[in-house]
Design a protein around this motif. Sequence first.
Motif, PDB file in Angstrom:
ATOM      1  N   TYR A 109      46.459  45.210  39.228  1.00 43.43           N
ATOM      2  CA  TYR A 109      45.087  45.151  40.152  1.00 43.43           C
ATOM      3  C   TYR A 109      44.846  45.052  39.169  1.00 43.43           C
ATOM      4  O   TYR A 109      44.203  45.691  38.584  1.00 43.43           O
ATOM      5  N   ILE A 110      43.014  44.181  39.747  1.00 47.09           N
ATOM      6  CA  ILE A 110      41.716  44.236  39.426  1.00 47.09           C
ATOM      7  C   ILE A 110      41.330  45.423  39.808  1.00 47.09           C
ATOM      8  O   ILE A 110      40.826  45.535  40.591  1.00 47.09           O
ATOM      9  N   LEU A 111      40.786  45.544  38.562  1.00 47.52           N
ATOM     10  CA  LEU A 111      39.642  47.616  39.204  1.00 47.52           C
ATOM     11  C   LEU A 111      38.379  46.840  38.359  1.00 47.52           C
ATOM     12  O   LEU A 111      37.723  46.079  37.944  1.00 47.52           O
ATOM     13  N   ASP A 134      37.741  45.603  34.853  1.00 46.77           N
ATOM     14  CA  ASP A 134      37.718  44.327  34.704  1.00 46.77           C
ATOM     15  C   ASP A 134      36.689  43.424  34.898  1.00 46.77           C
ATOM     16  O   ASP A 134      36.390  43.138  33.881  1.00 46.77           O
ATOM     17  N   CYS A 135      35.434  44.044  35.907  1.00 44.95           N
ATOM     18  CA  CYS A 135      34.456  43.986  35.534  1.00 44.95           C
ATOM     19  C   CYS A 135      33.614  45.392  36.755  1.00 44.95           C
ATOM     20  O   CYS A 135      34.153  45.898  36.500  1.00 44.95           O
ATOM     21  N   ILE A 136      31.994  45.057  36.454  1.00 51.40           N
ATOM     22  CA  ILE A 136      31.301  45.807  36.658  1.00 51.40           C
ATOM     23  C   ILE A 136      30.657  45.326  37.996  1.00 51.40           C
ATOM     24  O   ILE A 136      30.284  43.621  38.158  1.00 51.40           O
ATOM     25  N   LEU A 137      30.660  45.632  39.589  1.00 51.63           N
ATOM     26  CA  LEU A 137      29.481  44.898  40.133  1.00 51.63           C
ATOM     27  C   LEU A 137      28.778  46.072  40.766  1.00 51.63           C
ATOM     28  O   LEU A 137      28.941  47.696  40.673  1.00 51.63           O
ATOM     29  N   ARG A 155      45.847  49.602  35.822  1.00 53.56           N
ATOM     30  CA  ARG A 155      45.277  48.236  35.551  1.00 53.56           C
ATOM     31  C   ARG A 155      46.062  46.808  35.519  1.00 53.56           C
ATOM     32  O   ARG A 155      45.618  46.310  35.673  1.00 53.56           O
ATOM     33  N   LEU A 181      34.795  38.259  44.418  1.00 55.70           N
ATOM     34  CA  LEU A 181      36.000  38.742  43.087  1.00 55.70           C
ATOM     35  C   LEU A 181      36.894  37.567  44.136  1.00 55.70           C
ATOM     36  O   LEU A 181      38.202  37.162  44.050  1.00 55.70           O
TER      37      LEU A 181
END
Lengths: 242, 242
Positions: free
Chosen positions: A126-128, A151-154, A123, A176
């Motif tokens: 990188y963006i996780l 960092d976010c949920i997709l 983390r 993103l």
Amino acid sequence: MPIYKPIPSVKVLAFDIFGTVVDWRSGVASQVNQIAKENGVHLDGGAFADAWRSRYLPSMDLVRRKEIPWMNLDALHRRSADDLLAEFRVGDAFDEPAREELVRSWHRLPPWEDVREGLSRLRKRYILTALSNGGFALLTHMAKEAGLPFDCILSAELCQHYKPDREVYLMAAQMLDTKPEEIVMVAAHKWDIEGAKAAGLHSAFVERPKEKGPNGRADRISDVSVDIGVHDFLELAKELGC
Amino acid sequence: MPIYKPIPSVKVLAFDIFGTVVDWRSGVASQVNQIAKENGVHLDGGAFADAWRSRYLPSMDLVRRKEIPWMNLDALHRRSADDLLAEFRVGDAFDEPAREELVRSWHRLPPWEDVREGLSRLRKRYILTALSNGGFALLTHMAKEAGLPFDCILSAELCQHYKPDREVYLMAAQMLDTKPEEIVMVAAHKWDIEGAKAAGLHSAFVERPKEKGPNGRADRISDVSVDIGVHDFLELAKELGC
């Protein structure tokens, strides 16, 4: 050990969840045992979890082929559970709230032991994001309860397609604001790696030999052609310079 | 101080971002100053930030009224910036990369000083999500760089509507598998609070008197009718039992 070529300009690591990040079989099995007990019957949690998971890809394929309308993974899990409870001859013991509770077992699953430390290291650079066929609420609950520092949920739910449809991988790039090749898809399943590659993403395979229990066969590094192949997230962090 | 009635069965707190969580004016002003300097011109960052923000609601209204096709906030910010650079008579100094850098200033904004501690306390009891008109990538970058411990990110971009359209608030309920009334919208703007209430959400107003700088007038608690009105996120945590 193979020597991997460095991947230039990676910005995002997108993680498959079931099997890759969390041990769905142990988690579902123990909760099925418990919920069955609370409802006064015995169920072999491991056998039920295996049977449930065996319907996972076929049930999504019905949506992918448009044989049934879009529904999220909770709804597909519920359809499969209704069938399986009858097959296991315990349907009468599970009322509506018990069936909902059963479906919710997929929201609360334990991460593999290397996951939290590996994600924490990755983390920093990188963006996780999660990138899973699980529903948005399911993934949010899972990340929160398991302490996964995304960092976010997709979720596939955001584009109403299931992996390995290319729409899911491309949705991640769009949301993103990256090119597909700036994302590394991290997964423990050959079909997911191949879907990601077909959509133009980079790929990292993580071997999870215990995913399918003592009698199941998990995919192995030698089964797949990837940019990076590792045995856990700590090795992934090392390969990615974290 | 008014005494607020407790809100039963709240599961999710949804946070507006610009002005409510982060100090957009200071953040944009200082970056505009810096980017202008790097490009060899002087710009009054505060005046530019105010002029840029004054186009925020009108630019979204063009989308809301379908006078222009859907575009995310980065694209709207870019349209406004192109106009404003000409108005401020510095258009020639900003090439394409400089304009992109200017737009990215909205991705990197400082949180108000009570935010991190307040969110950390609230997170133990509630699911915390961003729910902003900012794009998904913008919000993800902001949360990561500012260390905002959200459980997930939700953006107007996911449903291609802008707040206060009800679709945005209802999208949050759908994605998080809750009823609208199980969400509290936390915002510093009357128009957002009213949109949330119209969609069936609960509401918490947080007063941010410095949002619009020394000459701007921010909304005050006395301007709105809400379930909870507070002066910062620590007070919000207290009101919500955290």
